[in-house]
Structure formats: structure tokens, C-alpha cells
Design an enzyme around this catalytic site. Structure first.
Site, PDB file in Angstrom:
ATOM      1  N   SER A  43       0.808  -1.225   0.000  1.00 10.88           N
ATOM      2  CA  SER A  43       0.000   0.000   0.000  1.00 10.88           C
ATOM      3  C   SER A  43       0.837   1.269   0.000  1.00 10.88           C
ATOM      4  CB  SER A  43      -0.953   0.014   1.191  1.00 10.88           C
ATOM      5  OG  SER A  43      -0.248   0.201   2.404  1.00 10.88           O
ATOM      6  N   LYS A 104       0.681   5.136   6.741  1.00 12.84           N
ATOM      7  CA  LYS A 104       0.189   5.941   5.629  1.00 12.84           C
ATOM      8  C   LYS A 104       0.942   7.271   5.605  1.00 12.84           C
ATOM      9  CE  LYS A 104      -2.954   2.845   4.748  1.00 12.84           C
ATOM     10  NZ  LYS A 104      -2.779   1.929   3.591  1.00 12.84           N
TER      11      LYS A 104
END
Length: 280
Positions: A43, A104
Site C-alpha cells: 500500500s 500511511k
């Protein structure tokens, strides 16, 4: 005999105390200073790869319940010596619902308005600068791409017969000057269009660098996403540096395989984004 038993009991109690002290010391360092972190997915490609090991610092944003390692602390509001991240920082956080660790990048700060249109990001009504880069070629290995990853569509075979990933890269520069590479796999993904949404006070909008393969603030919690901007209190720390990276070929009972599995050129990679003082 009784004396020997007493000595044995004293030795055991000292050993237990020593173990408890060591565990508390490790917990304290992990919670207040820094801890290791393992990348388990694609990701955050292309910057981070499945198999990377990182050092995550705990102090840059102050401390909250999420700073405590192993998710031992009850959820509480507020941070001690809290300081907001900068746009572009890579952060580790506790998922607001599941409390699973995520990693993230900070895209939006409190008060920012975030929108994506056809995969192009805008912040406060201004399109983020995007520069298409040459294809990035990365060797395929047992850790890359990760299982179920959407980037497997970019696997090709080189002249030497070895499988390679050739990834489409777009370099973004956020307001404030942070620049970093992202993967843009083209149109047709549900995360390509989002918002506009205003980031509430004491919240952050987070996205993965693999823009079409990340369960982040654009994705509902029912699909393992973050369900919108996340509270500042869930941030556990900032990713600083790659300590080492493995390709998935190591066998636990064979120490020689541990060294052969190391990916060259990954150790020591600085994870702070490049920043231009002229960008606005």
C-alpha cells in the site's frame, strides 16, 4: 536443606524481577522513543516495499494512548506535548476501530479541503503538482508483489528472463514542498474520485502512496479503510529510516539464508520526504 531452598527461592525471585524490569524497559523505549515496524503490504509502494523493516520514532508528535506499544493503553483523548505532523510525513497509526497498526502518508491537515477527481489530488481547491516519471523497474521476489496485490498486473519479463515489475510513477509535490513518488495505475478505481471533504479540527487525512491499492482515508472501515480523516490521537509515530529489507527467501532455521535474503540498497533509506522551500 531449608537454607538451599531459600537460596533457590531468592534466585528465582531475582530472575523474575530482572525479567520484569527488562520488559518494562523495552516497553518504555518502544512507547516513548522508537520501535521497529514491519511492512506487510504494497500500500505504500513505491517508497516502501513488503519486507522492509523500519525505525519509527515516537516523540515527534508528542504522546497519546496510541504511542503505547502492543495496544495496551485504553483509548483516551488528548496528547502530551502534541505537535501536528507536516504534510508528507509517513506515520504509523492505530486503526480508529480495529486498533491494528497501519502506515500511511499525511496528505491533509486540520482545516484542509481534500478532493480527488479522476485520480488527481487537490488541496484547498488547488491541484497538487504532478510529474509523470519513467517506469520504475523492480525485481519480483517472494515478498513482492504481496499476496493479492493489484500491482501484479505490471509484472513483465526482462531480457534475462527474470520477472520484473514495471510501475507507473507520478511524483507529487504537496503544499509546503514535500515531494514523493506515487503509483498511479490509471482510471477505473473507486478511490479515484473522492470528496470534497474538509478535515475537522484535530484530524488528519491519510493516503497510501500506492494510490489505487491502499485502504486509507478514502475507504470505508467496512473495507478495512480508515473511514475518512482520522483523529490526531491515533497517530503512534513517524517513520524515519529503513533498517533492512528482506525478499522473503529466508528460512528461520538456516542463518545463512537470512543474509542471502537481504535486499541490497534498502538499508539506511531516509523516509522523510524531500522538501522544497519555494513550494506553496
Amino acid at each position: 536443606m531449608a537454607k538451599n531452598k531459600a537460596q533457590d527461592d531468592g534466585s528465582w525471585s531475582k530472575l523474575i524481577r530482572d525479567i520484569v524490569v527488562i520488559l518494562l524497559l523495552v516497553l518504555g523505549i518502544h512507547s516513548c522513543v522508537a520501535k521497529p515496524f514491519y511492512i506487510p503490504s504494497d500500500s505504500m509502494m513505491p517508497v516502501l516495499r513488503n519486507g522492509d523493516r523500519l525505525i519509527v520514532s515516537k516523540y515527534p508528535y508528542g504522546w497519546s494512548y496510541a504511542s503505547v506499544s502492543f495496544h495496551l493503553a485504553p483509548k483516551t483523548e488528548g496528547r502530551l506535548f502534541g505537535k501536528l505532523p507536516e504534510r508528507g510525513d509517513i506515520v504509523v497509526l492505530e486503526h480508529p476501530v480495529t486498533r491494528i497498526d497501519y502506515i500511511k502518508r499525511v496528505i491533509g491537515l486540520p482545516g484542509d479541503t481534500i478532493q480527488l477527481t479522476n485520480g488527481e489530488l487537490s488541496i484547498n481547491g488547488k491541484p497538487v503538482k504532478r510529474e509523470v516519471q519513467p517506469l520504475l523497474a523492480i525485481p519480483v521476489d517472494p515478498n513482492l508483489p504481496s499476496m493479492g496485490s493489484s500491482i501484479d498486473r505490471f509484472i513483465t519479463r526482462g531480457a534475462d528472463g527474470r520477472e520484473m515489475l514495471e510501475l507507473p510513477i507520478v511524483r507529487e509535490t504537496l503544499p509546503g514542498g514535500a515531494s514523493f513518488d506515487t503509483i498511479d495505475m490509471g482510471p477505473g478505481y473507486t478511490t479515484d474520485d473522492y470528496g470534497p471533504i474538509k478535515v475537522p479540527a484535530r484530524h488528519l487525512f491519510l493516503m497510501g502512496d500506492n494510490r489505487d491499492g491502499s485502504a486509507d482515508s478514502r475507504v470505508d472501515t467496512s473495507q478495512k479503510g480508515l473511514g475518512g480523516p482520522v483523529p490526531f490521537d491515533v497517530i503512534a509515530g513517524r517513520a524515519e529510516i529503513i533498517s533492512f529489507s528482506t525478499d522473503g527467501t529466508a528460512i528461520w532455521y538456516n542463518p545463512l539464508s537470512w543474509f542471502n535474503a537481504l535486499r541490497s540498497g534498502r538499508a539506511g533509506t531516509d523516509l522523510r520526504p524531500e522538501r522544497s522551500s519555494t513550494a506553496k
